[in-house]
Design an enzyme around this catalytic site. Structure first.
Site, short mmCIF file in Angstrom:
data_model
loop_
_atom_site.label_atom_id
_atom_site.label_comp_id
_atom_site.label_asym_id
_atom_site.label_seq_id
_atom_site.Cartn_x
_atom_site.Cartn_y
_atom_site.Cartn_z
N ARG A 20 48.70 111.43 44.43
CA ARG A 20 47.90 111.50 45.58
C ARG A 20 46.80 112.76 45.41
NH1 ARG A 20 52.99 111.72 47.32
NH2 ARG A 20 53.83 109.96 48.52
N VAL B 94 60.53 109.52 44.72
CA VAL B 94 60.05 110.52 45.10
C VAL B 94 58.82 110.31 45.90
CG1 VAL B 94 58.68 112.65 44.28
CG2 VAL B 94 61.03 112.10 43.34
N GLU B 95 57.95 109.46 45.29
CA GLU B 95 56.61 109.03 45.80
C GLU B 95 56.67 108.59 47.40
OE1 GLU B 95 53.52 109.63 44.87
OE2 GLU B 95 53.98 110.70 43.58
N THR B 96 57.40 107.25 47.28
CA THR B 96 57.43 106.54 48.87
C THR B 96 58.57 105.99 49.23
OG1 THR B 96 57.02 104.54 47.28
CG2 THR B 96 55.17 105.56 48.31
#
Length: 375
Positions: A2, A129-131
């Site tokens: 991001r 971890v991301e989503t």
């Protein structure tokens, strides 16, 4: 992956001024008569062969969102020490769901791993971890996020104008509806949270259906994460991280805080860092200071650790991915053993770091990191 509001200097003051101009409204239509918008449309039309009429029609549908500016101006959270950051991601729920997710997509993950050289557990851990394995991909329209930040957020306007251009090109190439595609407040998309430029450069059509879908196609998602890591230097079969022991002198107050492969195995050993030598003396490495509640614990990161930091420029992030990958792999193996009717072996502590070499001249090896409480 991001885009981050960190290290923006006067950004909050500038964003606050823009919010004042917007009058605090939740959203306002982008004014395509603005000089900067007209200049952007002319540049994209000239460079990419898209008609000004089509660009104007698209950007007229964009909205500048006050909530996006507020998210960007929000002061960066106080940097967390490792012992506070780790429990955010090493939860029982994330590990359990990661193992179930791995079992459900075993064949597709194996194919992505074979193509990229990246073990399946690391692909899974990044998605975790991301989503949270594709569950939380963002609620903003990507068009609104990128247009807001390109034209109403001066500190990062050049970056986001480029990403807006990349998004427009992407929607043409990948048959993505620019009016419905959603993502983070910074415009990161899909389960792996790719920015548009990375989507165009690294995403893979693994199921060969003619387009890449990072929201719904797990083959494409897995292959794209693996390809991103491969293209950023992942070395198949090499280690990621090792436990270490080190006593820095007073002249090294910032030891282990640099995010760069600035040392070698030999140079770290010459400085008195003790760790198992898994690679040749000339192999590049980095010393990592992990702040635990009882003081600094030391680790050595290899090329593959550095590669994970290319996904998100943070040693904490890379350590979380590393430990979640180890925990998910172990839980997956336990579940497979149980389903086969064999007694499960006792679980090892999380994570399974490369152990230190035994030596009678130093204190006993460091204890393993504790398993975080269930969430």
């Amino acid at each position: 992956m991001r885009a981050s509001p960190r290290h923006l200097g006067r950004a909050p003051l500038l964003a606050g001024a823009v919010l004042a101009v917007l009058g605090g409204s939740a959203a306002s239509a982008l004014d395509t008569r603005r000089d900067d918008v007209r200049q952007f449309m002319a540049q994209v039309a000239a460079q990419d062969g898209i008609s000004k009429h089509a660009l104007k029609k698209l950007l007229k549908a964009a909205h500048s969102e006050a909530s996006i500016l507020e998210a960007m101006e929000r002061p960066a959270e106080k940097a967390k020490p490792w012992y506070e950051y780790r429990p955010l991601f090493l939860t029982e729920r994330r590990i359990e769901e990661g193992a179930a997710f791995t079992a459900a997509h075993r064949d597709e993950l194996d194919q992505a791993s074979l193509a990229s050289g990246v073990p399946a557990e690391y692909i899974v851990a990044i998605l975790g971890v991301e989503t949270f394995y594709g569950r939380l991909t963002g609620r903003y329209r990507v068009l609104d996020a990128l247009a807001t930040l390109a034209f109403d957020y001066p500190p990062r306007a050049p970056f986001f104008k480029d990403e807006l251009e990349q998004f427009i090109l992407l929607t043409h190439e990948a048959s993505i509806d620019p009016l419905t595609a959603t993502g983070s407040y910074a415009g990161a998309m899909g389960a792996p949270q790719f920015m548009p430029s990375n989507y165009r450069k690294y995403a893979v059509d693994a199921n060969h259906d003619g387009h890449v879908d990072l929201w719904r196609s797990w083959p494409d998602i897995f292959a794209s994460v693996g390809n991103y890591l491969k293209e950023h230097g992942w070395n198949a079969g090499e280690p990621v991280l090792s436990e270490a022991r080190f006593q820095p002198d007073e002249s090294e107050p910032d030891a282990g805080r640099e995010l760069a492969l600035s040392q070698t195995v030999a140079s770290l050993q010459a400085r008195g860092v003790v760790f198992e030598q898994l690679l040749p003396p000339e192999a590049p490495v980095m010393l990592i200071a992990a702040d635990e509640s009882d003081g600094v614990h030391w680790r050595v990161g290899y090329q593959n650790f550095y590669t994970i930091t290319r996904y998100n420029h943070s040693a904490l992030y890379a350590m979380a991915v590393y430990e979640l990958a180890a925990a998910v792999k172990r839980r997956t193996e336990e579940l497979a053993t149980q389903s086969a009717g064999r007694p499960a072996t006792p679980p090892e502590p999380t994570p399974a770091l490369t152990p230190l070499p035994p030596t009678p001249l130093l204190p006993a090896p460091l204890p393993p990191a504790p398993v975080p409480p269930s969430s």
